[in-house]
Design a protein around this motif. Structure first.
Motif, mmCIF file in Angstrom:
data_model
loop_
_atom_site.group_PDB
_atom_site.id
_atom_site.type_symbol
_atom_site.label_atom_id
_atom_site.label_comp_id
_atom_site.label_asym_id
_atom_site.label_seq_id
_atom_site.Cartn_x
_atom_site.Cartn_y
_atom_site.Cartn_z
ATOM 1 N N SER A 1 -12.125 -1.193 -10.553
ATOM 2 C CA SER A 1 -11.874 -0.110 -11.506
ATOM 3 C C SER A 1 -10.744 -0.438 -12.467
ATOM 4 O O SER A 1 -10.389 0.385 -13.307
ATOM 5 C CB SER A 1 -11.529 1.185 -10.756
ATOM 6 O OG SER A 1 -12.599 1.587 -9.946
ATOM 7 N N GLY A 2 -10.158 -1.621 -12.332
ATOM 8 C CA GLY A 2 -9.078 -2.032 -13.218
ATOM 9 C C GLY A 2 -7.699 -1.595 -12.780
ATOM 10 O O GLY A 2 -6.730 -1.760 -13.521
ATOM 11 N N ARG A 3 -7.576 -1.022 -11.586
ATOM 12 C CA ARG A 3 -6.253 -0.667 -11.066
ATOM 13 C C ARG A 3 -5.559 -1.921 -10.557
ATOM 14 O O ARG A 3 -6.191 -2.787 -9.958
ATOM 15 C CB ARG A 3 -6.376 0.355 -9.939
ATOM 16 C CG ARG A 3 -6.896 1.708 -10.412
ATOM 17 C CD ARG A 3 -7.118 2.620 -9.245
ATOM 18 N NE ARG A 3 -8.185 2.053 -8.414
ATOM 19 C CZ ARG A 3 -9.171 2.752 -7.882
ATOM 20 N NH1 ARG A 3 -9.234 4.041 -8.052
ATOM 21 N NH2 ARG A 3 -10.094 2.172 -7.152
ATOM 22 N N LEU A 4 -4.258 -1.988 -10.792
ATOM 23 C CA LEU A 4 -3.462 -3.145 -10.384
ATOM 24 C C LEU A 4 -2.727 -2.816 -9.096
ATOM 25 O O LEU A 4 -1.992 -1.825 -9.022
ATOM 26 C CB LEU A 4 -2.451 -3.498 -11.481
ATOM 27 C CG LEU A 4 -1.488 -4.646 -11.182
ATOM 28 C CD1 LEU A 4 -2.248 -5.972 -11.077
ATOM 29 C CD2 LEU A 4 -0.411 -4.715 -12.247
ATOM 30 N N TYR A 5 -2.904 -3.648 -8.070
ATOM 31 C CA TYR A 5 -2.219 -3.518 -6.783
ATOM 32 C C TYR A 5 -1.128 -4.570 -6.730
ATOM 33 O O TYR A 5 -1.397 -5.756 -6.884
ATOM 34 C CB TYR A 5 -3.200 -3.711 -5.627
ATOM 35 C CG TYR A 5 -4.203 -2.596 -5.532
ATOM 36 C CD1 TYR A 5 -4.083 -1.609 -4.557
ATOM 37 C CD2 TYR A 5 -5.251 -2.495 -6.434
ATOM 38 C CE1 TYR A 5 -4.990 -0.562 -4.486
ATOM 39 C CE2 TYR A 5 -6.159 -1.451 -6.374
ATOM 40 C CZ TYR A 5 -6.021 -0.492 -5.401
ATOM 41 O OH TYR A 5 -6.909 0.549 -5.340
ATOM 42 N N VAL A 6 0.099 -4.133 -6.502
ATOM 43 C CA VAL A 6 1.262 -5.008 -6.466
ATOM 44 C C VAL A 6 1.811 -4.993 -5.040
ATOM 45 O O VAL A 6 2.101 -3.930 -4.497
ATOM 46 C CB VAL A 6 2.343 -4.511 -7.457
ATOM 47 C CG1 VAL A 6 3.609 -5.341 -7.345
ATOM 48 C CG2 VAL A 6 1.804 -4.525 -8.878
#
Length: 190
Positions: A43-48
């Motif tokens: 979905s284009g979410r960035l996980y850091v």
């Protein structure tokens, strides 16, 4: 005079411009310590991933807004990979201080834990296993590199069962020294 905001980064035809102010958070609420890796979900979410136990995983929208955070147990959070298994995405987290690999849902629920593979006879104590990264194949098998430990690459089936290993520290050309990162190249030759 060139300003930092005008600096362009990249190579091989891919270039990026720094967006100042992106993802700036209140460090008292969402501290970040030793961010080693980031991945995007479908979905284009960035996980850091950080090893800050106030919030090991920060989830960002592409705009830089914080969508959520989770995780308080990964004191040595180091490697982060993402895999899609039949439409469900999972994160693989290596922890260098806990000496484990965790497979989680995107929400943070741990669904699998990989401990030191004592059954191999390669390790005398669990603390010798210091995994730094994972790579997942298209069929769900995954590889773990013991990059801060004994330098083995361990191959696991999608069910978490150990299938084999190679490498290890040593003087021969087939041995590894700092097997820190790993990836699977799914491109086919044309």
């Amino acid at each position: 005079m060139m300003h930092l905001r005008d600096t362009i980064y990249g190579h091989n035809g891919l270039f990026y411009k720094q967006q100042l102010g992106w993802g700036v958070l209140d460090s008292r609420k969402n501290p970040v310590n030793d961010c080693h890796e980031m991945v995007f979900d479908s979905s284009g979410r960035l996980y850091v991933l950080t090893n800050e136990t106030a919030n090991n995983v920060l989830i960002y929208h592409q705009s830089g807004d914080l969508l959520g955070c989770w995780g308080h147990e990964f004191t040595g959070g180091h490697g982060l990979s993402i895999a899609d298994e039949g439409g469900t995405e999972f994160l693989f987290i290596t922890d260098t201080k806990l000496h484990k690999v965790f497979k989680t849902l995107l929400s943070g629920e741990i669904v699998m834990t990989i401990d030191c593979p004592m059954e191999t006879g390669l390790y005398k104590r669990e603390g010798e296993f210091i995994p730094t990264e994972t790579a997942i194949t298209q069929d769900g098998d995954f590889y773990v590199v013991d990059g801060y430990g004994k330098q083995y690459v361990l191959h696991y089936g999608h069910d978490g069962r150990l299938k084999g290993w190679f490498g290890g520290r040593g003087p021969e050309v087939w041995h590894l020294d700092n097997a820190h990162g790993i990836c699977v190249d799914n491109r086919s030759e044309v």
